[in-house]
Design an enzyme around this catalytic site. Structure first.
Site, PDB file in Angstrom:
ATOM      1  N   GLY A 112       0.776  -1.235   0.000  1.00  0.00           N
ATOM      2  CA  GLY A 112       0.000   0.000   0.000  1.00  0.00           C
ATOM      3  C   GLY A 112       0.806   1.283   0.000  1.00  0.00           C
ATOM      4  N   SER A 113       2.127   1.212  -0.219  1.00  0.00           N
ATOM      5  CA  SER A 113       2.918   2.459  -0.246  1.00  0.00           C
ATOM      6  C   SER A 113       2.319   3.419  -1.261  1.00  0.00           C
ATOM      7  CB  SER A 113       4.363   2.208  -0.687  1.00  0.00           C
ATOM      8  OG  SER A 113       4.828   0.985  -0.267  1.00  0.00           O
ATOM      9  N   CYS A 230      10.557  -2.702 -10.179  1.00  0.00           N
ATOM     10  CA  CYS A 230      11.839  -2.394  -9.530  1.00  0.00           C
ATOM     11  C   CYS A 230      12.863  -3.408  -9.997  1.00  0.00           C
ATOM     12  CB  CYS A 230      11.692  -2.383  -8.014  1.00  0.00           C
ATOM     13  SG  CYS A 230      11.188  -3.954  -7.322  1.00  0.00           S
TER      14      CYS A 230
END
Ligand code: SAM
Length: 303
Positions: A112-113, A230
């Site tokens: 949830g960042s 990423c």
């Protein structure tokens, strides 16, 4: 496997490769986001007086924290006034640029960042549908959404591949922060060295293609998808965008500019693959350029 074994695969596509390798051996800088949904920025900064904060030039709510050990136990973190988030990981949402009137989908949302960052930029208005297929990871999403006081989210748990059929042409903006082989996490943890493998990269690439097709179907014409990973592997980055462009003539890749933050263009060629020339509009964030984790970001629209 050593760091050199893994990343030498990418030597020909990473400019300043030595610098890149050197910075990968250094620990990741600790960074936080102030959560203005819960508390005024000035008040949060006052609470953090004992810490040495350096504001990020490209984002009002982002800070590097230079003496941050223990910040995870600080009351500002426990209460959701701040969120610990890697610097490059803040960029996809900045590029998504969600507005208070948008209907937004966060297709792969846990922990949830980025869901919490999206809500903050939307001023807690309109609607975010945050999806996470992994039931265990869903609990971390629920925890963070509650902690950060989000009111504009609806949490669901389905395979992301299905959403395009369930809600076609529905969302103004979509974040697809895809599951990936996570090669860029090496500065945080060396775990990647134990489970890295070409087979995993190929598996991830297949999953990402399924997810991006679904996201594209769920997007309103004129809307925006941000695809991010990423990882460094072109199979999971430009390869996935190339696949989308081949499948949907109405897909287009938009350029990305982030003030005061250096990015490199996407690559057209990798081993025997030639990708669509438009993948050059994607960006690669290399660790040596801004002292961050590496990231890949594509901004897609539906004509
Ligand atoms: N966006 C998150 C954040 O910033 O906190 C991180 C997302 S993480 C890179 C990718 C997530 O995708 C993982 O939580 C994983 O469980 C989830 N995932 C994997 N396969 C999925 C699928 N088929 N549909 C939806 N989510 C999936």
């Amino acid at each position: 496997m050593t760091i050199e074994d893994l990343y030498s695969r990418y030597e020909e596509i990473i400019p300043d490769f030595k610098e890149f390798m050197n910075i990968l051996q250094k620990p990741q800088r600790l960074s936080i986001r102030s959560n203005t949904l819960k508390c005024k920025r000035e008040t949060i900064l006052n609470f953090l007086n004992d810490f040495k904060l350096k504001p990020l030039r490209f984002y009002n709510d982002g800070y590097v924290i230079e003496n941050g050990s223990g910040i995870g136990n600080h009351f500002t973190h426990q209460l959701g006034y701040i969120y610990i988030q890697e610097i490059a990981s803040m960029i996809p949402v900045i590029v998504l640029d969600p507005k208070p009137e948008d209907i937004v989908l966060d297709l792969c949302a846990a922990p949830g960042s980025k869901t919490t960052q999206i809500s903050q930029l939307m001023g807690n208005k309109s609607l975010i549908v945050a999806n996470e297929v992994d039931y265990k990871r869903l609990s971390s999403l629920i925890h963070n959404v509650k902690k950060c006081s989000l009111f504009n989210e609806s949490l669901i748990s389905i395979p992301g591949e299905k959403i395009g059929d369930i809600l076609p042409n529905y969302f103004d903006k979509i974040l697809l922060d895809a599951p990936c082989s996570a090669e860029g996490t090496i500065r945080k943890s060396k775990k990647i060295l134990y489970h890295w493998g070409i087979k995993n990269i190929q598996k991830m690439s297949r999953i990402q293609k399924g997810l991006i097709v679904s996201a594209f179907r769920a997007l309103k014409p004129g809307g925006i998808i941000i695809y991010s990973t990423c990882t460094i592997a072109p199979e999971e980055n430009e390869g996935v965008i190339d696949y989308l462009l081949n499948k949907f003539p109405e897909a287009e890749i938009l350029p990305i500019n982030i003030n005061d933050f250096k990015c490199r263009s996407g690559i057209n060629q990798w081993q025997k693959m030639n990708y669509d020339a438009r993948v050059k509009n994607c960006v690669r964030i290399l660790s040596q350029d801004n002292d961050t984790a590496p990231f890949f970001i594509a901004k897609i629209t539906k004509l």
